[in-house]
Design a protein around this motif. Structure first.
Motif, short mmCIF file in Angstrom:
data_model
loop_
_atom_site.label_atom_id
_atom_site.label_comp_id
_atom_site.label_asym_id
_atom_site.label_seq_id
_atom_site.Cartn_x
_atom_site.Cartn_y
_atom_site.Cartn_z
N GLY A 322 53.60 6.54 14.99
CA GLY A 322 54.99 6.98 14.40
C GLY A 322 54.88 6.54 12.90
N ASP A 323 54.47 5.45 12.47
CA ASP A 323 54.53 5.06 11.02
C ASP A 323 53.49 6.02 10.27
N ILE A 324 52.90 6.89 10.86
CA ILE A 324 51.81 7.55 9.80
C ILE A 324 52.67 8.78 9.49
N ASP A 325 52.68 9.11 7.89
CA ASP A 325 53.28 10.31 7.29
C ASP A 325 52.42 11.35 7.95
N GLY A 326 53.24 12.34 8.36
CA GLY A 326 52.64 13.66 8.77
C GLY A 326 51.90 13.74 10.02
N LEU A 327 52.02 12.76 10.72
CA LEU A 327 52.04 13.01 12.13
C LEU A 327 52.85 12.94 13.02
N ARG A 328 52.72 13.77 14.11
CA ARG A 328 53.87 14.15 15.04
C ARG A 328 53.28 13.88 16.54
N ILE A 329 54.22 12.95 17.17
CA ILE A 329 53.66 12.93 18.38
C ILE A 329 54.16 13.95 19.29
N VAL A 330 53.41 14.63 20.26
CA VAL A 330 53.64 15.69 21.06
C VAL A 330 53.93 15.29 22.57
N GLY A 331 55.27 15.42 22.99
CA GLY A 331 55.43 14.86 24.34
C GLY A 331 56.00 13.50 24.28
N GLN A 332 57.53 13.52 24.57
CA GLN A 332 58.28 12.44 24.22
C GLN A 332 58.87 12.22 25.49
N ALA A 333 58.37 12.37 26.78
CA ALA A 333 59.34 12.01 28.02
C ALA A 333 59.80 10.73 28.18
N ALA A 334 60.85 10.74 28.82
CA ALA A 334 61.36 9.31 29.02
C ALA A 334 60.39 8.75 30.01
N GLU A 335 59.79 9.23 31.05
CA GLU A 335 58.95 8.70 31.95
C GLU A 335 57.40 9.41 31.59
N LYS A 336 56.64 8.46 31.10
CA LYS A 336 55.36 8.79 30.62
C LYS A 336 54.36 7.61 30.98
N ILE A 337 53.10 7.96 31.34
CA ILE A 337 51.91 7.17 31.21
C ILE A 337 51.25 7.21 29.81
N SER A 338 50.14 6.27 29.80
CA SER A 338 49.58 5.73 28.45
C SER A 338 48.70 7.12 27.76
#
Ligand code: PLP
Length: 412
Positions: A322-338
């Protein structure tokens, strides 16, 4: 960073997996493609060579010592998988070639026998192709209708929309327990309860769930549960279909041949009892035998310990990426596996994968066999996906972060 608190000895676990000592492109391997398949511990590899080296024989039919030993090991493995899923009966455990094979079995037997014109099958936007295409094939043949539960922006199922879809026309709900592309854990217990309330049966695709969480098919009350051993530290080419006995009994057989019969004449054949009715031909004996050691290995580590550690890996990776400029994490579900799926602004996922590979880091890029999901997300080229297993480390995540920064330096 500080050493993470875990009940597990991660260095010891790493030493159980010989492949982790491999060098790839001159660098020590960092293996983050665990959602595609996990690596195998020595106990599983040894179980395969032990079988072939000491008691290889065809099962069920032979009376000689080797055949008896092989049959015992094969059926013992079925019992361990019954305990693993907490199935009520051992005959509810059917060996298949994998998750895909299990879903096709249900579509071709249950589907063809019980579904017809206008009946509805509900799946979700998160499905792997293997839980889409078999139902499309069935719909084409039988005139059923496929309906798809939409997702929200976090990558979670829209349960309100699901409830609206359910009706007396719904005959089957087939959904993924955990999304391979986004890591979302679906509320399958609620999904099952609501489907049963309208009289529909439910299949759960557990391909990504069994290595990360406890699965209790009786507590879930699902009608079918499918998964693959190769994603659970076990061998490739082997899966399990769990089904409730009454439903399996009512289904016609899948493939015809040896083992699945009671008596054959040219006029008429009678079929074998469960589970053999669905296991035509010589099965994958060596892999079934080795599966027992995979299940024992996971049991000894303890799913709760594994999940706690993997959640720490996920939390750390989410923070660092999340600290990397230009990087977007896809999928931010509250309940998630690794699983962390991501895109980098201005860089094709394939380039990310190729440049990371040069640094010895194996991730997966593309649509992850979930093309409709990627289209829904507006990402036709897919994502880059790092998926973690119990042998991964925080230091490896640091390497991934450095690797991604290198990708940006080279490509932008
Ligand atoms: C969610 C999900 N379902 C089904 C499958 C298919 O599994 P297999 O290729 O072992 O049949 C996969 C494999 O990646 C998966 O992740």
């Amino acid at each position: 960073m500080n050493k993470p608190k875990t009940a597990l000895d991660i260095e010891k676990i790493r030493s159980d997996f010989p492949i982790l000592n491999e060098a790839v492109n001159g660098k020590s391997l960092v293996y983050f493609d665990n959602a595609a398949t996990t690596q195998k511990p020595s106990v599983v590899i040894n179980a395969l060579t032990d079988y072939y080296g000491h008691y290889n024989a065809n099962i069920h039919r032979g009376l000689h010592a080797l055949a008896e030993k092989a049959t015992f090991a094969f059926e013992n493995s079925r019992h361990s998988l019954q305990r693993f899923l907490n199935a009520a009966l051992v005959e509810e455990i059917i060996f298949t070639y994998g998750t895909t094979d299990g879903i096709n079995l249900v579509a071709q037997t249950f589907g063809r026998r019980f579904l017809g014109q206008g009946d509805e099958i509900i799946i979700s936007t998160l499905e792997h192709h293997s839980n889409i295409v078999p139902w499309q094939m069935l719909c084409e043949e039988r005139g059923c209708v496929l309906r798809v539960i939409p997702i929200n922006e976090q990558g979670e199922l829209r349960m309100d929309e699901y409830e609206k879809m359910l009706s007396e026309r719904t005959k089957l709900v087939s959904v993924v327990h955990v999304s391979n592309s986004l890591g979302t854990i679906n509320p399958v217990k609620t999904i099952i309860e609501k489907a049963h309330a309208v009289g529909a049966k439910v299949l759960i695709d557990g391909a990504q769930a069994t290595s990360h969480m406890e699965v209790d098919v009786q507590a879930l009350d699902c009608d079918f549960y499918v998964f693959s051993l190769h994603k659970l530290y076990g061998p490739t080419g082997l899966g399990v279909l769990y089904g409730k006995k009454a439903i399996l009994d009512a289904m016609p057989p899948y493939r015809g041949g040896g083992e699945m019969i009671k008596e054959v004449t040219f006029e008429k054949t009678t079929y074998n009892d469960l589970p053999y009715k669905f296991e035509a031909g010589t099965p994958n004996i060596a892999d079934v035998v080795a599966a027992l050691t995979a299940v024992q290995y996971v049991d000894e580590l303890g799913k709760t310990n594994m999940a706690a550690y993997e959640n720490e890996l996920l939390r750390y990776a989410t923070e660092q990426l999340g600290d990397i400029d230009g990087l977007r994490i896809v999928g931010q579900a509250a309940e998630k596996i690794s699983v962390v799926s991501f895109v980098l602004a201005g860089i094709h996922p394939q380039d990310i994968g190729t440049i990371l590979d040069q640094q010895g880091i194996a991730i997966r890029t593309g649509h992850h066999c979930t093309q409709p999901l990627m289209n829904r997300l507006g990402l036709p080229s897919g994502t880059a996906r790092a998926s973690f297993a119990v042998y991964n480390t925080f230091a490896e995540i640091d390497k991934l972060v450095q690797g991604i920064r290198k990708v940006q330096k080279m490509m932008l």
